[in-house]
Design an enzyme around this catalytic site. Structure first.
Site, mmCIF file in Angstrom:
data_model
loop_
_atom_site.group_PDB
_atom_site.id
_atom_site.type_symbol
_atom_site.label_atom_id
_atom_site.label_comp_id
_atom_site.label_asym_id
_atom_site.label_seq_id
_atom_site.Cartn_x
_atom_site.Cartn_y
_atom_site.Cartn_z
ATOM 1 C CG HIS A 175 -62.108 1.759 -41.007
ATOM 2 N ND1 HIS A 175 -62.545 3.057 -41.002
ATOM 3 C CD2 HIS A 175 -63.209 0.995 -40.823
ATOM 4 C CE1 HIS A 175 -63.861 3.092 -40.805
ATOM 5 N NE2 HIS A 175 -64.290 1.846 -40.699
ATOM 6 C CD GLU A 178 -59.670 5.152 -41.081
ATOM 7 O OE1 GLU A 178 -59.407 4.565 -42.154
ATOM 8 O OE2 GLU A 178 -60.814 5.184 -40.586
ATOM 9 C CB CYS A 215 -66.214 3.127 -43.290
ATOM 10 S SG CYS A 215 -67.336 2.080 -42.345
#
Lengths: 241, 79
Positions: free
Chosen positions: A203, A205, A86
């Protein structure tokens, strides 16, 4: 595997990445402050998401000139693994470690939602646990994720296999309706020529643990772990010989 | 020496901010406006031996930081 997570003023996904590497995968992980000029011998450096330097000037532009990013550049040039997520991707673009630039999303809105990604390459340190053509579900959360580059550069990226993930519909077909930020050729992630630097807007994560209801991102980190493990095993064998 | 650098999205590049501002201007009664390009401007006070040196420094800093040459053009004016 030794991991470092670069923290700039305004980073806000640093702890999420740290959590996945340290607690979900059990790896030695540390934070690296943006003023640090050493990465402390990390195998993997993650430049996480957020609003580094308050997005002043352009997203990622000021962080790209921080001492930590100078160290990340040296790490990348030496073949070390770098993952930008990002805002981290935006920083890698501004630093010139990856080609292209980001514009405001074509919707003119901050887009925060689950999208589908198609894996374009499964032979990278970041993607070996996926298979090419596989469709992943991953969240995005950004206002400037509209990837652009000159047409010739886009052709070169495609020919060189540097497009790693693309925004697609649930069935894996490119569909402009699902390319919400308006990225050129629905590009969600690119790597450098050597394949050791990856930048991605989605993302991983945020989808790397069962409790979150989606673990499609976990294999990205697990792929890196496999790669580093194999590499150090190989180095160990060479030393033993 | 005082200088101003203005930075604008390149002509072929989509400028969603400019487009949104044009639409808002139309709603505010300014339908005469055909196009808006939204940019930024920077006023700088710098030390340089002469105009040529100042211009060369400003070009370098525009390329390196003030503008992203992939998507933006810049103009330099010296006072």
């Amino acid at each position: 595997m030794k991991c470092g997570v670069v923290v700039s003023p305004g980073s806000n996904c640093d702890h999420d990445v740290y959590h996945v590497l340290k607690h979900v995968l059990g790896q030695e992980t540390r934070f690296l402050w943006h003023r640090d000029s050493s990465l402390g011998g990390c195998d993997l450096v993650v430049v996480p998401g957020g609003f580094s330097y308050g997005d002043y000037l352009r997203a990622g532009a000021l962080a790209a000139l921080s001492p930590a990013m100078a160290a990340v550049r040296r790490h990348a040039e030496a073949g070390g693994l770098v993952l930008g997520i990002c805002n981290g991707f935006q920083i890698l673009l501004e630093a010139g470690l990856l080609p292209g630039a980001m514009l405001r999303n074509r919707t003119l809105r901050f887009e925060c939602r689950q999208l589908f990604l198609r894996v374009e390459r499964d032979d990278l340190p970041f993607t070996s646990r996926y298979r090419a053509g596989q469709v992943l579900r991953m969240p995005i959360a950004h206002a400037e994720g509209n990837y652009v580059a000159e047409d010739e550069e886009l052709d070169r990226l495609e020919a060189a296999g540097e497009v790693v993930f693309r925004y697609v519909g649930p069935d894996g077909e490119v569909d402009e309706e699902w390319n919400v930020n308006g990225s050129a050729r629905a590009i969600a992630a690119v790597c450098n020529r050597a394949g050791n630097v990856l930048g991605m807007m989605p993302h991983p994560e945020r989808c790397a643990e069962e409790i979150l209801g989606n673990i499609d991102g976990l294999d990205l980190f697990a792929s890196i772990l496999d790669h580093v493990g194999q590499r150090s095993q190989k180095a160990g064998l060479e030393v033993a010989q | 020496m005082r200088a101003r650098v203005t930075v604008y999205p390149r002509p072929r590049i989509l400028d969603p901010q400019g487009k949104a501002i044009r639409e808002a201007l139309a709603r505010a009664g300014f339908a005469q406006v055909r196009e808006v390009r939204a940019g930024k401007s920077f006023d700088l006070d710098l030390t340089a031996a002469d105009e040529a040196e100042a211009r060369s420094l400003l070009e370098e800093m525009s390329e390196k930081l003030l503008a992203n040459p992939l998507v933006e053009d810049y103009e330099i004016s010296l006072e």
